[in-house]
Write a protein that holds these residues in place. Sequence first.
Motif, PDB file in Angstrom:
ATOM      1  N   GLU A 213       0.823  -1.208   0.000  1.00 38.83           N
ATOM      2  CA  GLU A 213       0.000   0.000   0.000  1.00 38.83           C
ATOM      3  C   GLU A 213       0.864   1.268   0.000  1.00 38.83           C
ATOM      4  O   GLU A 213       0.532   2.255  -0.669  1.00 38.83           O
ATOM      5  CB  GLU A 213      -0.936  -0.006   1.202  1.00 38.83           C
ATOM      6  CG  GLU A 213      -1.968   1.083   1.116  1.00 38.83           C
ATOM      7  CD  GLU A 213      -3.163   0.840   2.008  1.00 38.83           C
ATOM      8  OE1 GLU A 213      -3.662   1.831   2.558  1.00 38.83           O
ATOM      9  OE2 GLU A 213      -3.581  -0.316   2.153  1.00 38.83           O
TER      10      GLU A 213
ATOM     11  N   ARG B  43      -1.529   8.839   4.247  1.00 39.38           N
ATOM     12  CA  ARG B  43      -1.682   7.501   3.663  1.00 39.38           C
ATOM     13  C   ARG B  43      -0.797   6.487   4.373  1.00 39.38           C
ATOM     14  O   ARG B  43      -1.185   5.325   4.537  1.00 39.38           O
ATOM     15  CB  ARG B  43      -1.376   7.539   2.168  1.00 39.38           C
ATOM     16  CG  ARG B  43      -2.468   8.244   1.402  1.00 39.38           C
ATOM     17  CD  ARG B  43      -2.204   8.253  -0.073  1.00 39.38           C
ATOM     18  NE  ARG B  43      -3.311   8.932  -0.760  1.00 39.38           N
ATOM     19  CZ  ARG B  43      -3.251   9.348  -1.995  1.00 39.38           C
ATOM     20  NH1 ARG B  43      -2.160   9.171  -2.712  1.00 39.38           N
ATOM     21  NH2 ARG B  43      -4.298   9.950  -2.542  1.00 39.38           N
TER      22      ARG B  43
ATOM     23  N   GLU C  39       2.064   1.938  -3.533  1.00 43.50           N
ATOM     24  CA  GLU C  39       1.057   2.612  -4.365  1.00 43.50           C
ATOM     25  C   GLU C  39       1.024   4.109  -4.075  1.00 43.50           C
ATOM     26  O   GLU C  39       0.965   4.928  -5.001  1.00 43.50           O
ATOM     27  CB  GLU C  39      -0.316   1.998  -4.129  1.00 43.50           C
ATOM     28  CG  GLU C  39      -0.466   0.602  -4.681  1.00 43.50           C
ATOM     29  CD  GLU C  39      -1.826   0.007  -4.390  1.00 43.50           C
ATOM     30  OE1 GLU C  39      -2.771   0.777  -4.086  1.00 43.50           O
ATOM     31  OE2 GLU C  39      -1.956  -1.223  -4.476  1.00 43.50           O
TER      32      GLU C  39
ATOM     33  N   ALA D  52      -2.326   3.267   6.323  1.00 45.38           N
ATOM     34  CA  ALA D  52      -1.857   1.911   6.033  1.00 45.38           C
ATOM     35  C   ALA D  52      -1.339   1.244   7.309  1.00 45.38           C
ATOM     36  O   ALA D  52      -1.556   0.040   7.516  1.00 45.38           O
ATOM     37  CB  ALA D  52      -0.764   1.929   4.973  1.00 45.38           C
TER      38      ALA D  52
END
Length: 176
Positions: free
Chosen positions: A139, A167, A142, A171
Motif C-alpha cells: 500500500e 496515507r 502505491e 496503512a
Amino acid sequence: MSYYFTIIGTKDNPLFESTFGTSKPGTGDGTARFRDEAAQMNQFIVHAALDLVEEVQWTTKDLYLKKVDTFQNNHIHAYITGGNVKFMLLMNADPSLTAYSNYASPPPSRASMAKQGGLLAANPTSPQTEEAVRGFMGEIYEAWVKCIMNPFYDVNSEVTSPVFRGRVSAAAKRYL
C-alpha cells in the motif's frame, strides 16, 4: 509493538520518516513506545541494514525482501522499488526491554511474553506478521508511485506531503 518506517533514496539519504505503534483494537493506541535514545539509534540500525538489503536484492526477483536484519529486539523488513528506493520498517515488540546503551540483548521476561502471547504483532517472525508487513509495504508503494508522479516532486528530495503522511498512517492502522 512500536514501528519506525523510513524511505531511503538512491543516494542513501532519508526521504521520509515516521514512527507509530500498533493500533489494532485492544492491543494499542497507535503511539510508538520507543525510549528517548531510540530516535537516533533507530536511524543508525536501519542504515546499518542497508548493506544487507543491497546484498539480498540481487538474490531475489521479489520487491519485498522480508526480514533482512535483526539487532537486539529490533527486526528490519525491506521493500525495494523499481527505482532502487528502499522502504525500511523497523519493528520492536517491546521497546522497554531494548537497552541501546549495552550490546548484550536482555532476555525477555516471562511476564512480558505472557502479556503479548495472544497478539498477532507480538511475534515479529510469524507468517501473519510477514503478510501484514507485505500488505503495508504494498500500500505504501502505491502511495509512493502517486507521490513521485507529481511533476513538482524532485527525485531524491524529502517528501513533505501531508497527504502522503496520512496515507502511511492509514496503512499502518490497517495492517500493523
